[in-house]
Design an enzyme around this catalytic site. Sequence first.
Site, PDB file in Angstrom:
ATOM      1  N   GLU A 180      44.756  38.603  39.472  1.00 16.31           N
ATOM      2  CA  GLU A 180      43.436  39.183  39.157  1.00 16.31           C
ATOM      3  C   GLU A 180      43.296  40.611  39.685  1.00 16.31           C
ATOM      4  O   GLU A 180      42.406  40.900  40.498  1.00 16.31           O
ATOM      5  CB  GLU A 180      42.333  38.316  39.770  1.00 16.31           C
ATOM      6  N   GLU A 373      44.217  30.223  35.005  1.00 15.23           N
ATOM      7  CA  GLU A 373      43.213  29.560  35.852  1.00 15.23           C
ATOM      8  C   GLU A 373      42.007  29.228  34.986  1.00 15.23           C
ATOM      9  O   GLU A 373      41.607  30.040  34.156  1.00 15.23           O
ATOM     10  CB  GLU A 373      42.716  30.471  36.978  1.00 15.23           C
TER      11      GLU A 373
HETATM   12  C1  BG6 Z   1      40.232  33.172  41.297  1.00 15.41           C
HETATM   13  C2  BG6 Z   1      41.363  33.281  42.276  1.00 15.41           C
HETATM   14  O1  BG6 Z   1      39.403  34.238  41.511  1.00 15.41           O
HETATM   15  O2  BG6 Z   1      39.356  32.113  41.377  1.00 15.41           O
HETATM   16  C3  BG6 Z   1      41.671  32.016  43.045  1.00 15.41           C
HETATM   17  O3  BG6 Z   1      42.528  33.751  41.664  1.00 15.41           O
HETATM   18  C4  BG6 Z   1      40.368  31.340  43.385  1.00 15.41           C
HETATM   19  O4  BG6 Z   1      42.446  32.352  44.159  1.00 15.41           O
HETATM   20  C5  BG6 Z   1      39.678  30.933  42.093  1.00 15.41           C
HETATM   21  O5  BG6 Z   1      40.501  30.270  44.259  1.00 15.41           O
HETATM   22  C6  BG6 Z   1      38.410  30.142  42.276  1.00 15.41           C
HETATM   23  O6  BG6 Z   1      37.535  30.825  43.121  1.00 15.41           O
HETATM   24  P1  BG6 Z   1      36.934  30.152  44.420  1.00 15.41           P
HETATM   25  O7  BG6 Z   1      36.237  31.248  45.076  1.00 15.41           O
HETATM   26  O8  BG6 Z   1      36.046  29.091  43.943  1.00 15.41           O
HETATM   27  O9  BG6 Z   1      38.077  29.626  45.205  1.00 15.41           O
END
Ligand code: BG6
Length: 474
Positions: A180, A373
Amino acid sequence: MIQTIGKNFLWGGAISAHQCEGAYNEDGKKPAAADMMLGGTLAQHWASFGEPIDENKYYPTHRAIDFYHRYKEDIQLFKEMGFNALRLSIAWSRIFPNGGLNDEEPNEKGLQFYDDLFDELTRNGIEPVVTICHYETPLALYEKYGGWKSREMITLFEKYCRVIFTRYKNKVKKWINFNEINSMMFVGCLGPAIRIGRRDPDFMPVILQAAHYMLVAGAIATKLCHEIIPDSIMGAMLGGHKIYAFSCDPKDQLLAMLENEKQFYFIDTMMSGRYPYYSERMREQYGVTLDMTEEDLKLLKENTCDYLSFSYYQSMTVSADDAKEQTAGNMSKAASNPYLKSSEWGWQMDPDGLRIFMNELYSRYHKPLLIAENGLGAKDVLINGTVEDDYRIDYLRDHIRAFKEAMRDGVELMGYLPWGCIDLISCSTGQISKRYGFIYVDLDDEGNGTLKRYRKKSFGWYQKVISSNGEDLD
Ligand code: BG6
């Protein structure tokens, strides 16, 4: 051309080293910048960045879910679900404990750990998709340079890349450079490991310079990767949001356009090999003259990425009217969209946004996409050894339907790797109570728990989805 889910489609999940592995100072590893963060509320979590590590306090990433010692057990569970791919990252400071600064040789124990991990995945039919740096700048480099503020970082990153490409050239063929990369437009401490608040007048000048060094380092990584592993592919990675204007007021529309420029600034450069047409005005606006050489521009031009990976959790709605009700986002705040429901953390769920967004990305670059993701962070309750997480199933089902529609629109998609396929430490808050997994991990936000793993209801559901190649979503 209409696309369908073929036999090479990647079905699996995604994790990162610092959010899973733990063992933060074992076998020669030294801390990463993320290991300074204490967890709590989002504000507390960010505020602890840059403070010295106090061994008497609980740091969520130090033991995390102990994947370092339990990966074999976890891989068996991934295999049971039918995964054929797992996105994970290498912890830079496991390979070069000081980031390469005064590390004459790489740390053999760290290298061996990933050898064993990749072998274990391969034995179980799971292909590793590896992120080179998932918010994991070594602490030593933060201490020496204040993160990616310095050009020296490029050389150290190159040294690290050369070692991992050479060592894993027969085991890893799909790479992602920086997780990201655009998140640095919102927060300094994660990607570039820079301690600077967003309201600091120097924020954008500092970030744009660090961005340049990271983009050049990313281009060098692509070059090396192609040279050392000719049959490999390198992906850029976008923290993605479909951005809407709150209304048809041209002021809202303009704001949406400008937010999109910030979002695409990095990947426009990495995918097309040159800074986008709007970049000069952006720099002028913030009064930045970049330390940028002809050689840098040549590297960017000659080493573009092969595919675009992205995360997608939610859309973001922007309004020129500051009085509009706000909602939290993945590192950002935006106007609340009245047509969408929000997660417990205020992230607005929008599967149609995924389809629209994929079309936008594909029409911009015409290169394959990878959903690296996606998922719902929620508070789960373990009852009788399982979690009835129908809310998670609903979320994922809607997003799978949406990406299938985007494929029918003609978008090429390499795979679907939902985030936190096993519960892990949240990146924005350090909590484990913000759970994404198909697998529940017995651990609380204070570090109590047996770390035992349990299958949630979504585990069986995802298994069915994979075995039917995305046909059976009920
Ligand atoms: C993304 C990241 O921003 O979102 C991850 O690449 C992160 O590392 C994921 O864990 C979810 O966000 P969060 O803050 O709920 O863990």
